[in-house]
Design an enzyme around this catalytic site. Structure first.
Site, mmCIF file in Angstrom:
data_model
loop_
_atom_site.group_PDB
_atom_site.id
_atom_site.type_symbol
_atom_site.label_atom_id
_atom_site.label_comp_id
_atom_site.label_asym_id
_atom_site.label_seq_id
_atom_site.Cartn_x
_atom_site.Cartn_y
_atom_site.Cartn_z
ATOM 1 N N SER A 67 0.714 -1.195 -0.142
ATOM 2 C CA SER A 67 -0.007 0.002 0.023
ATOM 3 C C SER A 67 0.916 1.256 0.186
ATOM 4 O O SER A 67 0.391 2.323 -0.050
ATOM 5 C CB SER A 67 -0.914 0.120 1.233
ATOM 6 O OG SER A 67 -0.161 -0.012 2.313
ATOM 7 N N LYS A 97 4.348 -11.544 3.548
ATOM 8 C CA LYS A 97 2.709 -11.445 3.171
ATOM 9 C C LYS A 97 2.495 -11.501 1.772
ATOM 10 O O LYS A 97 3.241 -10.875 0.931
ATOM 11 C CB LYS A 97 2.030 -10.636 3.767
ATOM 12 C CG LYS A 97 0.423 -10.607 3.379
ATOM 13 C CD LYS A 97 0.033 -9.494 4.322
ATOM 14 C CE LYS A 97 -0.399 -8.166 3.602
ATOM 15 N NZ LYS A 97 -0.955 -8.122 2.167
ATOM 16 N N GLU A 132 -0.579 -12.178 -1.705
ATOM 17 C CA GLU A 132 -2.047 -12.037 -1.932
ATOM 18 C C GLU A 132 -2.551 -13.763 -2.619
ATOM 19 O O GLU A 132 -1.960 -13.776 -3.470
ATOM 20 C CB GLU A 132 -2.687 -11.055 -2.510
ATOM 21 C CG GLU A 132 -2.368 -9.803 -1.708
ATOM 22 C CD GLU A 132 -2.730 -8.534 -2.420
ATOM 23 O OE1 GLU A 132 -3.382 -8.550 -3.534
ATOM 24 O OE2 GLU A 132 -2.500 -7.310 -2.047
ATOM 25 N N GLU A 176 -9.567 -9.460 4.137
ATOM 26 C CA GLU A 176 -9.575 -8.082 3.690
ATOM 27 C C GLU A 176 -10.999 -7.865 3.156
ATOM 28 O O GLU A 176 -11.357 -8.568 1.923
ATOM 29 C CB GLU A 176 -8.510 -7.443 2.806
ATOM 30 C CG GLU A 176 -8.973 -5.984 2.462
ATOM 31 C CD GLU A 176 -7.820 -5.355 2.047
ATOM 32 O OE1 GLU A 176 -6.712 -5.765 1.956
ATOM 33 O OE2 GLU A 176 -7.725 -4.194 1.456
HETATM 34 O O1 KIV Z 1 -0.463 -3.372 1.615
HETATM 35 C C1 KIV Z 1 -1.026 -3.132 3.031
HETATM 36 O O2 KIV Z 1 -1.315 -2.216 3.634
HETATM 37 C C2 KIV Z 1 -1.960 -4.458 3.236
HETATM 38 C C3 KIV Z 1 -2.797 -4.310 4.406
HETATM 39 C C4 KIV Z 1 -3.933 -3.339 3.975
HETATM 40 C C5 KIV Z 1 -3.296 -5.327 4.695
HETATM 41 O O3 KIV Z 1 -2.034 -5.559 2.705
#
Ligand code: KIV
Length: 294
Positions: A53, A120, A122, A189
């Site tokens: 993000s 992390k 997706e 999410e």
């Molecule tokens: O990139 C991000 O900030 C995220 C969160 C909103 C979970 O993936």
């Protein structure tokens, strides 16, 4: 100055998070993209996410798709230099875990070498092969299901997911596949609260919700959203605890006013020459100047 001496800091660990889920302690994660935001968040939260993000929050992109490994590494390094006690999770950007197992492991392993504790990524069943490859390489993985921003084009926009029965069942199935593949936690999410609750009560790993209702094991929000630093529309699941944009702009504007009317800086905010040197420079003019030795 750090908030506490390094010797007394107990870092948040992945086994610790699992125990917290069993004990019913709610987990909290926020984003940080630089040393300043990391130092603000670190004493307070359990996990810091260097989220992709950063692309739309800080770098001016419309979505997260243009974010590259180079950009993520740059922001991760800034956060990692602060030596946080929180668990540091680095987001795998678009195309960094899609092409081959080798490239996926190299990218994720590079995050760990730069100070991340985990990565992390997706996606659901389609990502299981890569998740297994990472876990086999001793790289802890947090999954991310539901409204996955890197799928914005496939989803036809940023839309709540899992509202139809078959989509909801697929999400539950995906969640369990990711758990079986070795994910230590899942971000959920933009899904209905009941669906997130069902995932949370049937999984053993913790769920971290964002726009997924209150019955997840924990919550994540973007740092800039919590502090109200984003101008304009924010989604309804965001609760801003400060009007940061206005507070900061007001402060900046008071400084600009002080500069313009001569109230800044004061003598106390200025350095002085030692006694006697003031006279020397007062007698100096451009026409009588002596050249300094090179
Ligand atoms: O990139 C991000 O900030 C995220 C969160 C909103 C979970 O993936």
């Amino acid at each position: 100055m750090s908030h506490t001496s390094e010797a007394t800091v107990e870092r948040v660990s992945i086994p610790g998070l699992q125990r917290w889920k069993q004990d019913g302690r709610r987990l909290v994660m926020t984003t940080a993209y630089d040393a300043v935001t990391a130092r603000i968040a670190d004493p307070i939260v359990d996990m810091i996410l260097i989220g992709d993000s950063v692309g739309n929050v800080c770098l001016g992109f419309e979505n997260t798709l243009p974010v590259s490994m180079t950009m993520m590494n740059h922001h991760l390094e800034a956060v990692a230099r602060t030596k946080p006690r929180s668990l540091l999770v680095a987001d795998m950007p678009f195309l960094s875990f899609h092409l081959s197992r080798e490239e996926t492991i190299r990218n994720a392993g590079g995050f760990l070498q730069r100070g991340a504790d985990a990565v992390k990524l997706e996606g659901g069943a389609k990502r299981v092969e890569m998740i297994r490859a990472l876990v086999d390489s001793e790289i802890p993985v947090m999954g991310h299901l539901g409204l996955t921003p890197q799928s914005v084009n496939a989803m036809g926009g940023f839309k709540v997911q899992g509202r139809k029965a078959d989509d909801a069942l697929r999400l539950l199935d995906d969640a369990h596949r990711l758990q079986e593949a070795g994910c230590f936690a899942l971000v959920l999410e933009g899904i209905p609260a009941e669906l997130a609750a069902r995932a949370t009560e049937t999984l053993t790993i913790p769920t971290i919700g964002i726009g997924a209702g209150p019955r997840c094991s924990g919550q994540v929000l973007v740092f800039h959203d919590v502090l109200g630093l984003i101008e304009g529309h924010v989604p309804k699941f965001v609760r801003a605890y400060a009007d940061g944009f206005r507070v900061l702009q007001d402060a900046l504007s008071r400084w600009v006013t002080d500069v313009r009317n001569g109230a800044f800086p004061t003598p106390q905010e200025s350095y002085r020459l030692p006694e006697g040197i003031g006279e020397t420079i007062a007698n100096w003019t451009p026409s009588n100047r002596t050249r300094c030795e090179q």
